[in-house]
Design an enzyme around this catalytic site. Structure first.
Site, PDB file in Angstrom:
ATOM      1  N   GLY A  10       0.826  -1.207   0.000  1.00 25.53           N
ATOM      2  CA  GLY A  10       0.000   0.000   0.000  1.00 25.53           C
ATOM      3  C   GLY A  10       0.855   1.250   0.000  1.00 25.53           C
ATOM      4  N   ALA A  11       0.540   2.189  -0.896  1.00 21.01           N
ATOM      5  CA  ALA A  11       1.270   3.471  -0.953  1.00 21.01           C
ATOM      6  C   ALA A  11       0.338   4.619  -0.605  1.00 21.01           C
ATOM      7  N   ALA A  14       0.509   5.873   5.147  1.00 27.09           N
ATOM      8  CA  ALA A  14       1.373   5.025   5.967  1.00 27.09           C
ATOM      9  C   ALA A  14       2.453   4.360   5.118  1.00 27.09           C
ATOM     10  N   ASN A  37       1.675  -1.383  -4.845  1.00 27.70           N
ATOM     11  CA  ASN A  37       0.457  -0.543  -4.801  1.00 27.70           C
ATOM     12  C   ASN A  37      -0.358  -0.780  -6.071  1.00 27.70           C
ATOM     13  N   GLU A 170     -17.792  16.922   5.127  1.00 28.72           N
ATOM     14  CA  GLU A 170     -16.928  17.547   4.114  1.00 28.72           C
ATOM     15  C   GLU A 170     -17.512  17.355   2.719  1.00 28.72           C
ATOM     16  N   ASP A 300      -5.095   2.784   8.459  1.00 27.19           N
ATOM     17  CA  ASP A 300      -6.509   2.457   8.648  1.00 27.19           C
ATOM     18  C   ASP A 300      -6.810   0.966   8.753  1.00 27.19           C
ATOM     19  N   ALA A 317      -5.279  10.086   8.760  1.00 24.01           N
ATOM     20  CA  ALA A 317      -4.013  10.223   8.043  1.00 24.01           C
ATOM     21  C   ALA A 317      -2.934  10.651   9.042  1.00 24.01           C
ATOM     22  N   GLN A 318      -3.335  11.497   9.961  1.00 20.18           N
ATOM     23  CA  GLN A 318      -2.399  11.996  10.967  1.00 20.18           C
ATOM     24  C   GLN A 318      -1.739  10.836  11.718  1.00 20.18           C
ATOM     25  N   LYS A 378      -5.544  24.110   7.401  1.00 21.78           N
ATOM     26  CA  LYS A 378      -5.664  22.950   6.500  1.00 21.78           C
ATOM     27  C   LYS A 378      -4.589  23.010   5.403  1.00 21.78           C
TER      28      LYS A 378
HETATM   29  P1  FAD Z   1      -4.965   4.792   2.432  1.00 19.04           P
HETATM   30  O1  FAD Z   1      -4.716   6.241   2.362  1.00 19.04           O
HETATM   31  O2  FAD Z   1      -6.331   4.263   2.232  1.00 19.04           O
HETATM   32  O3  FAD Z   1      -3.975   4.070   1.411  1.00 19.04           O
HETATM   33  C1  FAD Z   1      -4.049   2.704   1.099  1.00 19.04           C
HETATM   34  C2  FAD Z   1      -3.288   2.453  -0.189  1.00 19.04           C
HETATM   35  O4  FAD Z   1      -3.321   1.044  -0.469  1.00 19.04           O
HETATM   36  C3  FAD Z   1      -3.881   3.147  -1.402  1.00 19.04           C
HETATM   37  O5  FAD Z   1      -2.846   3.715  -2.160  1.00 19.04           O
HETATM   38  C4  FAD Z   1      -4.568   2.014  -2.184  1.00 19.04           C
HETATM   39  O6  FAD Z   1      -4.571   2.228  -3.584  1.00 19.04           O
HETATM   40  C5  FAD Z   1      -3.678   0.827  -1.819  1.00 19.04           C
HETATM   41  N1  FAD Z   1      -4.377  -0.452  -1.889  1.00 19.04           N
HETATM   42  C6  FAD Z   1      -5.575  -0.766  -1.335  1.00 19.04           C
HETATM   43  N2  FAD Z   1      -5.883  -2.057  -1.564  1.00 19.04           N
HETATM   44  C7  FAD Z   1      -4.862  -2.573  -2.276  1.00 19.04           C
HETATM   45  C8  FAD Z   1      -4.579  -3.863  -2.797  1.00 19.04           C
HETATM   46  N3  FAD Z   1      -5.407  -4.896  -2.631  1.00 19.04           N
HETATM   47  N4  FAD Z   1      -3.435  -4.034  -3.488  1.00 19.04           N
HETATM   48  C9  FAD Z   1      -2.562  -3.008  -3.677  1.00 19.04           C
HETATM   49  N5  FAD Z   1      -2.766  -1.771  -3.184  1.00 19.04           N
HETATM   50  C10 FAD Z   1      -3.894  -1.555  -2.506  1.00 19.04           C
HETATM   51  N6  FAD Z   1      -7.565  12.018   8.059  1.00 19.04           N
HETATM   52  C11 FAD Z   1      -6.920  13.071   8.618  1.00 19.04           C
HETATM   53  O7  FAD Z   1      -6.039  12.863   9.469  1.00 19.04           O
HETATM   54  N7  FAD Z   1      -7.209  14.351   8.255  1.00 19.04           N
HETATM   55  C12 FAD Z   1      -8.133  14.645   7.313  1.00 19.04           C
HETATM   56  O8  FAD Z   1      -8.359  15.811   7.000  1.00 19.04           O
HETATM   57  C13 FAD Z   1      -8.829  13.557   6.687  1.00 19.04           C
HETATM   58  N8  FAD Z   1      -9.740  13.794   5.718  1.00 19.04           N
HETATM   59  C14 FAD Z   1     -10.362  12.733   5.100  1.00 19.04           C
HETATM   60  C15 FAD Z   1     -11.264  13.008   4.075  1.00 19.04           C
HETATM   61  C16 FAD Z   1     -11.905  11.966   3.422  1.00 19.04           C
HETATM   62  C17 FAD Z   1     -12.871  12.273   2.318  1.00 19.04           C
HETATM   63  C18 FAD Z   1     -11.631  10.627   3.801  1.00 19.04           C
HETATM   64  C19 FAD Z   1     -12.298   9.486   3.082  1.00 19.04           C
HETATM   65  C20 FAD Z   1     -10.737  10.357   4.824  1.00 19.04           C
HETATM   66  C21 FAD Z   1     -10.091  11.407   5.486  1.00 19.04           C
HETATM   67  N9  FAD Z   1      -9.178  11.181   6.514  1.00 19.04           N
HETATM   68  C22 FAD Z   1      -8.514  12.234   7.104  1.00 19.04           C
HETATM   69  C23 FAD Z   1      -8.816   9.807   6.902  1.00 19.04           C
HETATM   70  C24 FAD Z   1      -7.540   9.410   6.135  1.00 19.04           C
HETATM   71  O9  FAD Z   1      -7.708   9.661   4.767  1.00 19.04           O
HETATM   72  C25 FAD Z   1      -7.154   7.957   6.353  1.00 19.04           C
HETATM   73  O10 FAD Z   1      -7.039   7.726   7.722  1.00 19.04           O
HETATM   74  C26 FAD Z   1      -5.827   7.661   5.652  1.00 19.04           C
HETATM   75  O11 FAD Z   1      -6.009   7.734   4.264  1.00 19.04           O
HETATM   76  C27 FAD Z   1      -5.270   6.301   6.044  1.00 19.04           C
HETATM   77  O12 FAD Z   1      -4.047   6.106   5.407  1.00 19.04           O
HETATM   78  P2  FAD Z   1      -3.553   4.655   5.006  1.00 19.04           P
HETATM   79  O13 FAD Z   1      -2.161   4.816   4.496  1.00 19.04           O
HETATM   80  O14 FAD Z   1      -3.796   3.705   6.111  1.00 19.04           O
HETATM   81  O15 FAD Z   1      -4.525   4.183   3.849  1.00 19.04           O
HETATM   82  P1  NAD Z   2     -17.257   8.033  11.023  1.00 24.19           P
HETATM   83  O1  NAD Z   2     -17.339   6.661  11.563  1.00 24.19           O
HETATM   84  O2  NAD Z   2     -16.450   9.026  11.752  1.00 24.19           O
HETATM   85  O3  NAD Z   2     -18.725   8.655  10.861  1.00 24.19           O
HETATM   86  C1  NAD Z   2     -19.790   7.894  10.355  1.00 24.19           C
HETATM   87  C2  NAD Z   2     -21.124   8.518  10.768  1.00 24.19           C
HETATM   88  O4  NAD Z   2     -22.173   7.785  10.139  1.00 24.19           O
HETATM   89  C3  NAD Z   2     -21.387   8.472  12.265  1.00 24.19           C
HETATM   90  O5  NAD Z   2     -21.773   9.749  12.690  1.00 24.19           O
HETATM   91  C4  NAD Z   2     -22.499   7.438  12.403  1.00 24.19           C
HETATM   92  O6  NAD Z   2     -23.395   7.726  13.476  1.00 24.19           O
HETATM   93  C5  NAD Z   2     -23.210   7.580  11.075  1.00 24.19           C
HETATM   94  N1  NAD Z   2     -23.962   6.367  10.693  1.00 24.19           N
HETATM   95  C6  NAD Z   2     -23.565   5.065  10.792  1.00 24.19           C
HETATM   96  N2  NAD Z   2     -24.545   4.227  10.362  1.00 24.19           N
HETATM   97  C7  NAD Z   2     -25.563   5.020   9.946  1.00 24.19           C
HETATM   98  C8  NAD Z   2     -26.837   4.746   9.374  1.00 24.19           C
HETATM   99  N3  NAD Z   2     -27.259   3.493   9.140  1.00 24.19           N
HETATM  100  N4  NAD Z   2     -27.629   5.780   9.058  1.00 24.19           N
HETATM  101  C9  NAD Z   2     -27.235   7.063   9.275  1.00 24.19           C
HETATM  102  N5  NAD Z   2     -26.034   7.376   9.820  1.00 24.19           N
HETATM  103  C10 NAD Z   2     -25.207   6.372  10.145  1.00 24.19           C
HETATM  104  O7  NAD Z   2     -16.740   7.858   9.507  1.00 24.19           O
HETATM  105  P2  NAD Z   2     -16.037   8.905   8.517  1.00 24.19           P
HETATM  106  O8  NAD Z   2     -16.689  10.234   8.588  1.00 24.19           O
HETATM  107  O9  NAD Z   2     -15.954   8.214   7.216  1.00 24.19           O
HETATM  108  O10 NAD Z   2     -14.572   9.050   9.106  1.00 24.19           O
HETATM  109  C11 NAD Z   2     -13.671   7.948   9.111  1.00 24.19           C
HETATM  110  C12 NAD Z   2     -12.369   8.356   9.771  1.00 24.19           C
HETATM  111  O11 NAD Z   2     -11.688   9.307   8.955  1.00 24.19           O
HETATM  112  C13 NAD Z   2     -12.562   9.011  11.136  1.00 24.19           C
HETATM  113  O12 NAD Z   2     -11.542   8.603  11.985  1.00 24.19           O
HETATM  114  C14 NAD Z   2     -12.428  10.481  10.830  1.00 24.19           C
HETATM  115  O13 NAD Z   2     -11.935  11.214  11.938  1.00 24.19           O
HETATM  116  C15 NAD Z   2     -11.444  10.487   9.687  1.00 24.19           C
HETATM  117  N6  NAD Z   2     -11.684  11.672   8.842  1.00 24.19           N
HETATM  118  C16 NAD Z   2     -11.108  12.841   9.244  1.00 24.19           C
HETATM  119  C17 NAD Z   2     -11.356  13.991   8.510  1.00 24.19           C
HETATM  120  C18 NAD Z   2     -10.732  15.290   8.958  1.00 24.19           C
HETATM  121  O14 NAD Z   2     -10.001  15.312   9.947  1.00 24.19           O
HETATM  122  N7  NAD Z   2     -10.982  16.388   8.276  1.00 24.19           N
HETATM  123  C19 NAD Z   2     -12.166  13.944   7.371  1.00 24.19           C
HETATM  124  C20 NAD Z   2     -12.748  12.725   6.998  1.00 24.19           C
HETATM  125  C21 NAD Z   2     -12.492  11.595   7.756  1.00 24.19           C
END
Ligand code: FAD
Ligand code: NAD
Length: 407
Positions: A10-11, A14, A37, A170, A300, A317-318, A378
């Site tokens: 995974g890239a 982490a 990846n 968001e 994750d 991500a943090q 941000k």
């Molecule tokens: P990922 O970022 O999911 O990376 C996994 C990698 O593995 C990807 O490159 C993928 O292509 C690869 N992969 C997956 N499956 C396979 C496979 N079978 N074979 C090969 N490669 C594969 N967190 C924050 O801290 N701050 C934020 O502001 C924030 N905003 C977010 C906004 C959104 C919309 C979302 C969805 C999440 C947000 N998060 C935020 C959460 C954060 O994005 C995740 O916690 C973070 O991406 C986890 O990093 P990771 O390296 O574990 O996995």
């Molecule tokens: P989450 O688990 O934080 O939120 C999911 C929400 O969906 C909850 O409020 C839950 O009550 C609701 N829910 C669950 N089942 C439901 C149902 N059947 N009907 C209606 N509502 C329902 O998930 P997320 O928002 O995807 O976040 C995932 C992780 O990524 C978290 O750790 C979050 O902190 C992180 N993240 C961080 C940021 C940021 O820091 N800007 C942005 C996006 C995600």
């Protein structure tokens, strides 16, 4: 025997940072480093909501892996991991040969958690990768094109964002900002388009500061998002969605659901290869999987216990970024014959969320930030990350800042 081989799966945040750190810490005589990846690019998952809504550009959040990893030093394999065979110390890929490892870093990220709700995987859209986000954007545009042809004045174009965690908030903000633009483009009456955010809990952003959650709710309401709190998505089908409210069941026909109801670890490794708890692999204090001395799990797909709360840290991500540092150092220690591994002690700085292009909210080092200050925070978070990726050049080309300096 040849050099020991470190395989990173995974890239994402982490995986790519662990690889970069290993590349910098180890000489090429000490170990072979392999990064696997699905794609030859790394993407900023934290901005996927913009790609999904069509307010952000794909290019600004994708970085070619070869631009931040020395591919003479690291063997990059673009392939899909199908299975980890832990007893044989090998990884099965979709196309290539089985990959034998001496040290393994599992960093395959997240997938949507559906909690067994019928129809989510089949009929709802989810934000989990670059491609899934693009799919949402295309679907939204196709829906507008179809709707523009509809002659039924009573019909509404309804988007349901399922879940008001950070992702749902968001995304809903971005979608609400895109709608007037799409209405203009497709000649659709804006009064006939609605964005409903459905949340099972009585409030949005559970666990976040209540003041800031209120601020976020009001900010989204100003953009036109309607909230349905204490309402649960019960099922999704091709005709619409069934909600469960305190008053009973409610049906909304022909609604499109974007599911942001939660995430779990990638099922390739969680549960199949390693024992998972609630969809994540528990990581030990040194980030190894207990019982597997040469396997680390980060980001994750891992669950790292917060001793303060007795629950795992939320997946962010943090956290993934912080873990990569300790993981790389611990692998180096093991390779060099050391025994004393570092314990991972996360120092979490807070959270900042975007609320569309003109607002944001957050709490950083205990200080609440809103509006412009939060937007600046941000952008700073992105800049720090680009610097960690080792490429100051990226700062103006990628991430949030690039949208301000190169509109
Ligand atoms: P990922 O970022 O999911 O990376 C996994 C990698 O593995 C990807 O490159 C993928 O292509 C690869 N992969 C997956 N499956 C396979 C496979 N079978 N074979 C090969 N490669 C594969 N967190 C924050 O801290 N701050 C934020 O502001 C924030 N905003 C977010 C906004 C959104 C919309 C979302 C969805 C999440 C947000 N998060 C935020 C959460 C954060 O994005 C995740 O916690 C973070 O991406 C986890 O990093 P990771 O390296 O574990 O996995
Ligand atoms: P989450 O688990 O934080 O939120 C999911 C929400 O969906 C909850 O409020 C839950 O009550 C609701 N829910 C669950 N089942 C439901 C149902 N059947 N009907 C209606 N509502 C329902 O998930 P997320 O928002 O995807 O976040 C995932 C992780 O990524 C978290 O750790 C979050 O902190 C992180 N993240 C961080 C940021 C940021 O820091 N800007 C942005 C996006 C995600």
């Amino acid at each position: 025997a040849g050099k020991p081989r470190i395989v990173v799966l995974g890239a994402g945040y982490a995986g790519i940072l662990t690889t970069r750190r290993l590349q910098n810490l180890l000489s090429s005589d000490e170990a072979e480093i392999v990064l696997v990846n699905k794609h030859n690019y790394h993407y900023l998952t934290t901005w996927l909501h913009e790609v999904a809504a069509g307010t952000g550009d794909d290019d600004r959040i994708t970085i070619q892996i070869k631009d931040v990893i020395d591919t003479d030093r690291v063997h990059l394999i673009k392939d899909t991991v199908l299975e980890v065979q832990k007893e044989e110390h090998r990884v099965i890929l979709s196309h290539g040969e089985a990959l034998i490892y001496d040290y393994l870093v599992v960093a395959l990220g997240f997938e949507p958690a559906t909690f067994g709700i019928p129809g989510i995987m089949k009929h709802a859209l989810t934000i989990r990768s670059m491609n899934s986000a693009r799919k949402i954007r295309h679907k939204i545009e196709a829906l507008f094109a179809d709707f523009a042809d509809s002659n039924d004045e009573q019909e509404k174009l309804t988007f349901i964002v399922g879940g008001a965690g950070f992702t749902g908030i968001e995304f809903a903000a971005e979608l609400a900002e895109r709608i007037p633009v799409l209405c203009e483009q497709y000649a659709v009456d804006p009064r006939r388009v609605q964005v409903l955010n459905v949340e099972a809990a009585p409030g949005i952003l559970a666990g976040f500061d209540p003041d800031l959650a209120d601020y976020s709710k009001q900010s989204l309401e100003r953009l036109g998002v309607e909230f349905r709190l204490s309402t649960r998505i019960k099922s999704v089908d091709p005709q619409g969605v069934t909600l469960l409210t305190e008053a009973g069941e409610e049906r909304i026909e022909s609604a499109t659901v974007i599911w942001t109801g939660g995430v779990q670890g990638n099922s390739v490794v969680c549960g199949s290869a390693f024992e998972a708890q609630r969809g994540r692999i528990p990581a030990g204090e040194d980030l190894r999987i207990p019982g597997y001395d040469n396997v680390f799990v980060l980001g994750d797909c891992s669950a790292f216990l917060d001793k303060g709360t007795g629950r795992p840290y939320p997946p962010t991500a943090q956290l993934a970024i912080l873990q990569s540092d300790v993981c790389a150092q611990n692998i180096v220690t093991l390779l060099r014959g050391g025994q004393e591994l570092k314990t991972f002690v996360p120092f979490m700085k807070g959270a900042v969320a975007s609320l569309g292009a003109h607002d944001a909210v957050g709490k950083v080092f205990g200080i609440k930030v809103r509006g412009t200050m939060a937007m600046i925070m941000k952008a700073i978070i992105d800049i720090r990350y680009m610097l960690m990726l080792g490429s100051p050049k990226l700062i103006f080309g990628k991430g949030k800042l690039s949208t301000y300096v190169m509109p």
